[in-house]
Design a protein around this motif. Structure first.
Motif, short mmCIF file in Angstrom:
data_model
loop_
_atom_site.label_atom_id
_atom_site.label_comp_id
_atom_site.label_asym_id
_atom_site.label_seq_id
_atom_site.Cartn_x
_atom_site.Cartn_y
_atom_site.Cartn_z
N VAL A 4 37.26 47.18 63.21
CA VAL A 4 36.07 46.71 62.49
C VAL A 4 35.40 45.59 63.27
CG1 VAL A 4 36.91 47.33 60.18
CG2 VAL A 4 37.36 45.05 61.08
N ARG A 5 34.10 45.43 63.01
CA ARG A 5 33.35 44.28 63.54
C ARG A 5 32.93 43.46 62.33
NH1 ARG A 5 29.12 46.58 65.59
NH2 ARG A 5 27.79 46.10 63.84
N PHE A 6 33.26 42.19 62.35
CA PHE A 6 32.94 41.31 61.23
C PHE A 6 31.52 40.80 61.35
CE2 PHE A 6 37.47 41.59 60.94
CZ PHE A 6 37.69 41.58 59.58
N GLU A 7 30.77 40.97 60.29
CA GLU A 7 29.38 40.53 60.22
C GLU A 7 29.29 39.09 59.71
OE1 GLU A 7 26.78 42.68 61.16
OE2 GLU A 7 28.51 43.80 61.91
N ARG A 8 30.32 38.65 59.03
CA ARG A 8 30.42 37.26 58.58
C ARG A 8 31.89 36.88 58.55
NH1 ARG A 8 31.65 36.94 53.05
NH2 ARG A 8 31.33 38.86 51.90
N ASP A 9 32.19 35.60 58.53
CA ASP A 9 33.58 35.15 58.49
C ASP A 9 34.27 35.74 57.26
OD1 ASP A 9 33.06 33.69 60.77
OD2 ASP A 9 33.08 31.74 59.77
N PHE A 10 35.56 36.04 57.43
CA PHE A 10 36.32 36.68 56.35
C PHE A 10 37.76 36.20 56.38
CE2 PHE A 10 38.81 40.24 54.59
CZ PHE A 10 38.20 40.36 53.35
N GLU A 11 38.32 35.93 55.21
CA GLU A 11 39.72 35.55 55.08
C GLU A 11 40.47 36.65 54.35
OE1 GLU A 11 40.05 31.73 53.24
OE2 GLU A 11 39.21 30.71 54.98
N PHE A 12 41.66 36.97 54.85
CA PHE A 12 42.50 38.02 54.26
C PHE A 12 43.90 37.48 54.03
CE2 PHE A 12 45.43 41.67 55.06
CZ PHE A 12 45.15 42.39 53.91
N ASP A 13 44.40 37.67 52.82
CA ASP A 13 45.77 37.28 52.46
C ASP A 13 46.61 38.55 52.37
OD1 ASP A 13 45.16 34.51 52.11
OD2 ASP A 13 44.23 35.03 50.19
N PRO A 14 47.44 38.83 53.39
CA PRO A 14 48.25 40.06 53.36
C PRO A 14 49.17 40.09 52.13
CG PRO A 14 48.37 39.02 55.52
CD PRO A 14 47.68 38.06 54.61
N GLY A 18 52.82 37.55 50.21
CA GLY A 18 52.84 36.85 48.93
C GLY A 18 52.01 35.60 48.86
N GLY A 19 50.87 35.56 49.55
CA GLY A 19 49.99 34.42 49.50
C GLY A 19 50.41 33.26 50.39
N ARG A 20 51.42 33.47 51.23
CA ARG A 20 51.89 32.39 52.10
C ARG A 20 51.14 32.35 53.43
NH1 ARG A 20 56.69 35.03 50.51
NH2 ARG A 20 56.80 35.86 52.61
N VAL A 21 50.33 33.39 53.69
CA VAL A 21 49.61 33.49 54.97
C VAL A 21 48.17 33.87 54.69
CG1 VAL A 21 49.43 34.79 57.13
CG2 VAL A 21 51.68 34.19 56.23
N THR A 22 47.23 33.25 55.40
CA THR A 22 45.83 33.64 55.34
C THR A 22 45.37 33.88 56.77
OG1 THR A 22 45.39 32.34 53.35
CG2 THR A 22 43.49 32.94 54.71
N LEU A 23 44.81 35.07 57.01
CA LEU A 23 44.26 35.41 58.32
C LEU A 23 42.76 35.21 58.25
CD1 LEU A 23 46.25 38.69 58.89
CD2 LEU A 23 46.76 36.43 59.80
N ARG A 24 42.20 34.54 59.25
CA ARG A 24 40.76 34.29 59.29
C ARG A 24 40.14 35.06 60.44
NH1 ARG A 24 42.07 28.35 57.94
NH2 ARG A 24 41.83 28.46 55.69
N TYR A 25 39.11 35.82 60.13
CA TYR A 25 38.40 36.61 61.13
C TYR A 25 37.00 36.05 61.28
CZ TYR A 25 42.27 39.81 60.43
OH TYR A 25 43.52 40.36 60.35
N ARG A 26 36.55 35.91 62.53
CA ARG A 26 35.27 35.28 62.83
C ARG A 26 34.15 36.30 62.89
NH1 ARG A 26 35.57 30.16 65.85
NH2 ARG A 26 33.36 30.44 65.50
#
Length: 61
Positions: A4-14, A18-26
């Protein structure tokens, strides 16, 4: 996994973390992300599907 190509910043919690990690995509960058992330990002209008970078339209190197 899905490209995918991100059109805006996006955060994903796998969910598996269990909510212990957040991945940030630019915004403006392309990534190969888990399908769950791709689906959520596209539903939020933050990403669009693309072919694997470095390939032609048919997916060939």
């Amino acid at each position: 996994m899905a490209w995918v190509r991100f059109e805006r910043d996006f955060e994903f919690d796998p969910p598996a973390r269990g909510g212990r990690v957040t991945l940030r995509y630019r915004a403006g960058r392309s990534y190969n992300v888990p399908r769950a992330c791709a689906l959520r990002a596209k539903a939020a209008g933050a990403a669009v599907s693309i072919s694997r970078p470095g390939t032609d339209e048919a997916g060939h190197d």
